[in-house]
Motif scaffolding. Structure first.
Motif, PDB file in Angstrom:
ATOM      1  N   TYR A  35     -32.554  -6.365   9.412  1.00 27.30           N
ATOM      2  CA  TYR A  35     -31.806  -6.518   9.081  1.00 27.30           C
ATOM      3  C   TYR A  35     -31.947  -8.132   7.988  1.00 27.30           C
ATOM      4  CZ  TYR A  35     -29.932  -3.867  12.598  1.00 27.30           C
ATOM      5  OH  TYR A  35     -29.648  -2.450  13.128  1.00 27.30           O
ATOM      6  N   TYR A  56     -26.581  -2.895   5.892  1.00 25.94           N
ATOM      7  CA  TYR A  56     -26.463  -3.077   6.804  1.00 25.94           C
ATOM      8  C   TYR A  56     -26.250  -1.656   7.527  1.00 25.94           C
ATOM      9  CZ  TYR A  56     -25.004  -4.834  11.822  1.00 25.94           C
ATOM     10  OH  TYR A  56     -24.542  -4.863  12.853  1.00 25.94           O
ATOM     11  N   ARG A  60     -28.559   0.977  10.282  1.00 26.03           N
ATOM     12  CA  ARG A  60     -28.348   0.772  11.150  1.00 26.03           C
ATOM     13  C   ARG A  60     -27.628   2.317  11.581  1.00 26.03           C
ATOM     14  NH1 ARG A  60     -24.647  -2.821  15.283  1.00 26.03           N
ATOM     15  NH2 ARG A  60     -25.405  -2.244  17.275  1.00 26.03           N
ATOM     16  N   THR A 168     -35.126  -1.377  19.772  1.00 18.03           N
ATOM     17  CA  THR A 168     -34.942  -0.516  18.260  1.00 18.03           C
ATOM     18  C   THR A 168     -34.218   0.582  19.615  1.00 18.03           C
ATOM     19  OG1 THR A 168     -36.146  -1.119  16.618  1.00 18.03           O
ATOM     20  CG2 THR A 168     -33.647   0.795  16.971  1.00 18.03           C
ATOM     21  N   GLU A 172     -29.858  -1.328  21.178  1.00 22.36           N
ATOM     22  CA  GLU A 172     -29.134  -0.773  21.251  1.00 22.36           C
ATOM     23  C   GLU A 172     -28.815  -0.204  22.961  1.00 22.36           C
ATOM     24  OE1 GLU A 172     -27.528  -0.787  18.704  1.00 22.36           O
ATOM     25  OE2 GLU A 172     -28.142  -0.413  16.912  1.00 22.36           O
TER      26      GLU A 172
END
Length: 313
Positions: A35, A56, A60, A168, A172
């Motif tokens: 980002y 973003y 995402r 990632t 998350e």
């Protein structure tokens, strides 16, 4: 919300902060380039997405497919619904999720090659990628939609991108668990930000604006929290007053953070302390490069403090 100084249970082998929190702090800057690196902004703009948040939300949320705003609002949790609707579902008419995923990966590749320099193809990056991938594939995605969506993506070939994708998935997965902890504690999205501002000593206006809530919504949340004995009215020079947590509020925050760490620890239990410590050791020089390149926000809405000190300038 994130409270780095809150006492935690399940501390790591060193007797310090929880193992899962330590690994998150060690690895998160590797994901943050998604980002905050200039290549990421350029990738969104190349597809026709203007402004930071359209890029973003698009990048995402892309692993989820062309979902409506309601899904993004639910999973991202602390963004105001109207704020999300400014970008979603409009982003999908500008760029399909598959295009955004390709652009995201290309931007991360370029950003990491720039910041890591000669380290990008090193044996240390390859070893870190192998460890991080094992951790990521050991973490359950049951009930964790954002983690599952990213885990379903094909793994890239280059080790530095494997390392990025693993983090990632892990971040998350941690975030999905954090939302579950907030819901379990009865803290709604805007309330989570109000108590977070108090726990971190962040200006309420700064955080409110970055998540799209109105002054009225923020103050209504503060009133609800005050009615539960969790916050006290403060004084501030901005549009909203600063948040001061009560002892009960601090205890609640500590419990949420403890639960978040516990829910995120599965991957690190599978890896084991020795190999988790080795991963921290391996990524330290990489994160130093990322921080020196300015690809991580020192003051960020997650209140995230990297394990490696952020350069002062």
């Amino acid at each position: 919300m994130t409270t780095e100084t809150t006492p935690v249970t399940g501390a790591d082998a060193t007797g310090g902060e929880h193992r899962a929190r330590r690994l998150w702090r060690a690895l998160e800057p590797l994901h943050a380039v998604t980002y905050f690196a200039p290549e990421a902004r350029a990738a969104g703009e190349s597809l026709g997405l203007r402004g930071f948040f359209r890029g973003y939300f698009g990048q995402r949320a892309a692993p989820l497919g062309p979902v409506p705003a309601e899904v993004v609002t639910a999973l991202f949790y602390n963004f105001a619904p109207g704020f999300v609707r400014r970008s979603v579902p409009g982003v999908w008419s500008v760029a399909a999720p598959a295009q955004l995923l390709d652009a995201r990966l290309a931007a991360v590749d370029a950003a990491l090659r720039r910041s890591l320099g000669e380290l990008v193809g090193s044996a240390e990056v390859a070893e870190a990628a192998e460890l991080a991938r094992e951790a990521a594939t050991s973490a359950s995605t049951a009930g964790r939609a954002l983690a599952a969506a990213n885990a379903a993506l094909p793994w890239p070939a280059a080790p530095h991108l494997v390392l990025w994708q693993a983090q990632t998935i892990l971040r998350e997965q941690r975030g999905d668990g954090h939302v579950a902890a907030l819901v379990g504690a009865g803290i709604d999205p805007v309330e989570a930000l109000v108590v977070f501002a108090g726990a971190q000593g962040l200006p309420g206006d700064w955080l409110r604006e970055r998540r799209g809530w109105t002054v009225e919504e923020w103050e209504a949340a503060r009133a609800r929290l005050a009615g539960r004995g969790l916050v006290q009215p403060g004084s501030g020079s901005g549009e909203v007053a600063d948040t001061v947590l009560t002892a009960t509020g601090r205890e609640l925050c500590a419990g949420i953070e403890d639960r978040t760490d516990e829910l995120a620890d599965e991957a690190w239990r599978a890896l084991g302390d020795a190999r988790a410590d080795r991963l921290v050791e391996l990524v330290g020089p990489l994160v130093e490069r990322i921080l020196a390149a300015g690809d991580f926000l020192r003051q960020n809405p997650m209140g995230m403090r990297p394990l490696v000190p952020v350069p002062s300038s």
